[in-house]
Design a protein around this motif. Sequence first.
Motif, PDB file in Angstrom:
ATOM      1  N   HIS A 186      -3.390  -5.288  -6.990  1.00 63.20           N
ATOM      2  CA  HIS A 186      -3.900  -6.127  -5.906  1.00 63.20           C
ATOM      3  C   HIS A 186      -3.077  -5.878  -4.636  1.00 63.20           C
ATOM      4  O   HIS A 186      -1.848  -5.838  -4.690  1.00 63.20           O
ATOM      5  CB  HIS A 186      -3.825  -7.609  -6.294  1.00 63.20           C
ATOM      6  CG  HIS A 186      -4.686  -8.471  -5.443  1.00 63.20           C
ATOM      7  ND1 HIS A 186      -4.377  -8.779  -4.132  1.00 63.20           N
ATOM      8  CD2 HIS A 186      -5.875  -9.089  -5.691  1.00 63.20           C
ATOM      9  CE1 HIS A 186      -5.324  -9.543  -3.628  1.00 63.20           C
ATOM     10  NE2 HIS A 186      -6.242  -9.751  -4.555  1.00 63.20           N
ATOM     11  N   PRO A 187      -3.729  -5.713  -3.478  1.00 64.71           N
ATOM     12  CA  PRO A 187      -2.975  -5.384  -2.264  1.00 64.71           C
ATOM     13  C   PRO A 187      -1.961  -6.449  -1.856  1.00 64.71           C
ATOM     14  O   PRO A 187      -0.916  -6.130  -1.284  1.00 64.71           O
ATOM     15  CB  PRO A 187      -4.068  -5.211  -1.198  1.00 64.71           C
ATOM     16  CG  PRO A 187      -5.248  -5.974  -1.730  1.00 64.71           C
ATOM     17  CD  PRO A 187      -5.174  -5.800  -3.216  1.00 64.71           C
ATOM     18  N   ALA A 188      -2.254  -7.720  -2.146  1.00 64.69           N
ATOM     19  CA  ALA A 188      -1.310  -8.772  -1.783  1.00 64.69           C
ATOM     20  C   ALA A 188      -0.051  -8.735  -2.640  1.00 64.69           C
ATOM     21  O   ALA A 188       0.970  -9.326  -2.275  1.00 64.69           O
ATOM     22  CB  ALA A 188      -1.978 -10.143  -1.879  1.00 64.69           C
ATOM     23  N   PHE A 189      -0.114  -8.039  -3.776  1.00 64.35           N
ATOM     24  CA  PHE A 189       1.084  -7.931  -4.611  1.00 64.35           C
ATOM     25  C   PHE A 189       2.171  -7.135  -3.890  1.00 64.35           C
ATOM     26  O   PHE A 189       3.358  -7.380  -4.109  1.00 64.35           O
ATOM     27  CB  PHE A 189       0.759  -7.287  -5.960  1.00 64.35           C
ATOM     28  CG  PHE A 189       1.861  -7.442  -6.970  1.00 64.35           C
ATOM     29  CD1 PHE A 189       2.026  -8.636  -7.664  1.00 64.35           C
ATOM     30  CD2 PHE A 189       2.761  -6.411  -7.221  1.00 64.35           C
ATOM     31  CE1 PHE A 189       3.058  -8.801  -8.578  1.00 64.35           C
ATOM     32  CE2 PHE A 189       3.782  -6.557  -8.135  1.00 64.35           C
ATOM     33  CZ  PHE A 189       3.942  -7.754  -8.818  1.00 64.35           C
ATOM     34  N   PHE A 190       1.787  -6.219  -3.003  1.00 65.57           N
ATOM     35  CA  PHE A 190       2.786  -5.480  -2.240  1.00 65.57           C
ATOM     36  C   PHE A 190       3.549  -6.416  -1.298  1.00 65.57           C
ATOM     37  O   PHE A 190       4.760  -6.276  -1.119  1.00 65.57           O
ATOM     38  CB  PHE A 190       2.126  -4.351  -1.438  1.00 65.57           C
ATOM     39  CG  PHE A 190       1.437  -3.318  -2.285  1.00 65.57           C
ATOM     40  CD1 PHE A 190       2.002  -2.857  -3.466  1.00 65.57           C
ATOM     41  CD2 PHE A 190       0.214  -2.785  -1.901  1.00 65.57           C
ATOM     42  CE1 PHE A 190       1.369  -1.896  -4.258  1.00 65.57           C
ATOM     43  CE2 PHE A 190      -0.428  -1.827  -2.671  1.00 65.57           C
ATOM     44  CZ  PHE A 190       0.149  -1.383  -3.853  1.00 65.57           C
ATOM     45  N   THR A 191       2.854  -7.378  -0.680  1.00 68.37           N
ATOM     46  CA  THR A 191       3.549  -8.340   0.177  1.00 68.37           C
ATOM     47  C   THR A 191       4.341  -9.345  -0.667  1.00 68.37           C
ATOM     48  O   THR A 191       5.402  -9.808  -0.247  1.00 68.37           O
ATOM     49  CB  THR A 191       2.561  -9.063   1.111  1.00 68.37           C
ATOM     50  OG1 THR A 191       1.511  -9.663   0.351  1.00 68.37           O
ATOM     51  CG2 THR A 191       1.961  -8.095   2.115  1.00 68.37           C
ATOM     52  N   HIS A 192       3.826  -9.672  -1.839  1.00 72.47           N
ATOM     53  CA  HIS A 192       4.590 -10.491  -2.784  1.00 72.47           C
ATOM     54  C   HIS A 192       5.922  -9.811  -3.096  1.00 72.47           C
ATOM     55  O   HIS A 192       6.970 -10.470  -3.165  1.00 72.47           O
ATOM     56  CB  HIS A 192       3.769 -10.689  -4.054  1.00 72.47           C
ATOM     57  CG  HIS A 192       4.524 -11.293  -5.205  1.00 72.47           C
ATOM     58  ND1 HIS A 192       4.841 -12.629  -5.282  1.00 72.47           N
ATOM     59  CD2 HIS A 192       5.029 -10.716  -6.334  1.00 72.47           C
ATOM     60  CE1 HIS A 192       5.513 -12.857  -6.397  1.00 72.47           C
ATOM     61  NE2 HIS A 192       5.638 -11.714  -7.055  1.00 72.47           N
ATOM     62  N   MET A 193       5.907  -8.498  -3.254  1.00 73.84           N
ATOM     63  CA  MET A 193       7.141  -7.760  -3.499  1.00 73.84           C
ATOM     64  C   MET A 193       8.076  -7.841  -2.289  1.00 73.84           C
ATOM     65  O   MET A 193       9.303  -7.829  -2.435  1.00 73.84           O
ATOM     66  CB  MET A 193       6.835  -6.310  -3.842  1.00 73.84           C
ATOM     67  CG  MET A 193       6.151  -6.145  -5.202  1.00 73.84           C
ATOM     68  SD  MET A 193       5.862  -4.415  -5.640  1.00 73.84           S
ATOM     69  CE  MET A 193       7.539  -3.890  -6.043  1.00 73.84           C
ATOM     70  N   GLY A 194       7.511  -7.943  -1.098  1.00 78.94           N
ATOM     71  CA  GLY A 194       8.339  -8.151   0.092  1.00 78.94           C
ATOM     72  C   GLY A 194       9.130  -9.445   0.005  1.00 78.94           C
ATOM     73  O   GLY A 194      10.324  -9.493   0.321  1.00 78.94           O
TER      74      GLY A 194
END
Length: 271
Positions: A186-194
Motif C-alpha cells: 500500500h502506498p501509504a505504508f511508505f509514509t507510515h515507515m517515515g
Amino acid sequence: MSEPLPKYSVKAVNTSTDSENKIHDDATARRYGFAGGLVPGVTVYAYLTEPLVAAFGSAWLQRGTASVKFVKPVFDGEEVTVTGEVIARDPQGGVTASLRAATASAGECATLTATLPAGSPTPLNVALYADAPLPAEREPGTRAYFDAHATLGTFVVRYDAALAEEYVASVSDPLPLYRDAGAWVHPAFFTHMGNRCLRSNVVIGPWIHIGSVVRHLGGARLGGSLAARARVRSLWDKKGRDFVELDIAILANGRPVAHVLHSAIYRLPEP
C-alpha cells in the motif's frame, strides 16, 4: 475541462490510539486544544490514494508521485469524503490530478496533488543514503540531536501477508490489488515507515505529521523486506513549534521503490 475521479467515502479510524505519540490519545490531544485524538496523517493519506489507484491502478503505484498536506485534524468516527479530478494531461500522456479530503465538521482537511508521468521515474542515487543501525537506546529528539545525527538509523520491516492484511484493513482500503496474489505494498505504508523512522530513532513528545512528498520508483510487492534509510534534510521553527523534514529512501530487498520527503512538527509548545 477537468475530469472527475471516483468519489470515495470512508469512516475515519484512529489507527494509533496505542501509539507512543500521544497526540493520538484523546486526553493528551485535548490538552493541546484539539477535540480528541488525531487520526494519523498517514491514514488520511491512505484515504486520499484510493481514488487515484481506483482510476490508474498499479501504474500510479509504480511511477506516480504525490504531494500531500494536512491542514485540519480528522477525528475517529468522522465520515471522510475524498473528491478529485484530473486537471491536466501533457502531450506525452502524463497526468496531473488534484484531490481533497473533507469532513462535515471541518471542511477540507487535506490536499493532494498527484502525477502519473508518461515515462520511467528518475532513478534515486542510493549511495547518498547510508544504511545505519538504529540506536541501542533512543535519546530525546532535539535540535541538537538532529544537528549531530544527519543520518538516522534504518528502520526495517518485512511486508508479509499478515502485515499486509492488518495494514490494509486498518486503513479501510477496499481495493483488491493490495490483497491479491502478488499484492502491491500500500502506498501509504511508505509514509507510515517515515513515521517509524522518526520514533525508532528518538524519543519525542506529542508530534504531528504535516505533509509528505512521495515518488514511486517501481513499486513493491508482498513478501519483501522494506528498509527506510533516512537523513535529516532540514530543521526550522515557527510560532514556538520545531519542525523536521526527513529525506528517506525506501528499499525493497535492496531495490529503491520510493523516495519520501516527510515533514513533522516534532516539538509542540507546552499547553
